[in-house]
Design an enzyme around this catalytic site. Sequence first.
Site, PDB file in Angstrom:
ATOM      1  N   SER A 141      38.254 -25.136  64.403  1.00  0.00           N
ATOM      2  CA  SER A 141      37.053 -25.133  63.248  1.00  0.00           C
ATOM      3  C   SER A 141      37.214 -24.207  62.468  1.00  0.00           C
ATOM      4  O   SER A 141      37.390 -23.045  62.699  1.00  0.00           O
ATOM      5  CB  SER A 141      35.896 -25.462  64.095  1.00  0.00           C
ATOM      6  OG  SER A 141      34.671 -25.655  63.223  1.00  0.00           O
ATOM      7  N   TYR A 154      30.293 -22.002  70.631  1.00  0.00           N
ATOM      8  CA  TYR A 154      31.136 -23.013  69.863  1.00  0.00           C
ATOM      9  C   TYR A 154      31.862 -22.158  68.880  1.00  0.00           C
ATOM     10  O   TYR A 154      33.260 -22.006  68.758  1.00  0.00           O
ATOM     11  CB  TYR A 154      30.437 -23.905  69.063  1.00  0.00           C
ATOM     12  CG  TYR A 154      31.572 -24.847  68.566  1.00  0.00           C
ATOM     13  CD1 TYR A 154      32.027 -25.940  69.154  1.00  0.00           C
ATOM     14  CD2 TYR A 154      31.624 -25.020  67.208  1.00  0.00           C
ATOM     15  CE1 TYR A 154      32.931 -27.007  68.561  1.00  0.00           C
ATOM     16  CE2 TYR A 154      32.600 -25.988  66.320  1.00  0.00           C
ATOM     17  CZ  TYR A 154      33.202 -26.755  67.140  1.00  0.00           C
ATOM     18  OH  TYR A 154      33.974 -27.847  66.672  1.00  0.00           O
TER      19      TYR A 154
END
Length: 324
Positions: A141, A154
């Site tokens: 990401s 995350y």
Amino acid sequence: MRVKGSVVVITGAASGIGRATALRFAAEGATVVVASRRAKALATLTEECRRHGVEALGVPTDVTDATAVDELARRTVERFGRIDVWVNNAAVTFFSPFLKVPVEDFRRVLDVNVMGYVHGARAALTQMQLQGAGVLVNVASIVGEVPQPYTSAYSVSKAAVRALGASLRSELLLDREKHIDVVTVLPATIDTPFFRHAANYTGREVVPMPPLYSPQRVARAIVKAVESPRREVVVGPAGRQFAVQHRVAPGTTEAMMAVQTDRTHLSRHNAAPDSPGNLYSPSSEPRDAEVEGGWGGRRRTAQRRLALLGLAVGTGVVLRRALR
């Protein structure tokens, strides 16, 4: 690598980027093996893939279980003889102030997003070294480059995925494995059910942070990366811009990310109860087993392209008039 006729394994394939990627590979003529915790969602996905005239196999898998991931690889090789492409995609997250999130939730995110990829990479590379060729794709990401508030685990996990890819490429270089590639894909904000799945301890509803891109865009990027492997692929102009800005002015960029996350990633109007989301068990909502999340990612992408086209046409007209 030639995609048509290849055997592709995709984890986290029940919805979002994973589902879009499976359908894209199937449309390109690849055999697809899809994995997720949701057996019913896998059944509908394999049916959709077979409509493209290819073989498809669904294997319910929890990527935190190394034995289950090895079984996924074993069943793939047993059925189709090889693994040409492995896409590590399964991921979970929470939105929470760092000091409020339960530590077991933090650990769970790392277990899925980091160890799940480790298990997948070990299974895939073991087979690819036997074959002498293959492509491992790790979906990270842009927050692996520019971390954001409230998603600490995350952000940590996606930075780890980038590091894992670099380390594996180095080892393959030293082992002179010239025909095995490791590609890391870094999407920006993507219109998927992911944000409805998330654990949440902020008291505010989670919504995607603009600008928003379609999961089909990521799927196309993954297929292209398999055909012509590169070290890292950022998906979405906003992601590329953030990455460049962070390398030039990290402090300013991190401040911008903090403000944007607070203002646009968490609703200012809708409250939300504390919830562990899908960290420990998958969602049973049918809409959470779809490609898109319903926030209009494809529509917004099309609108941006039309605006840019209009700007380009307008600029061309002005230039022609000036030249005359």
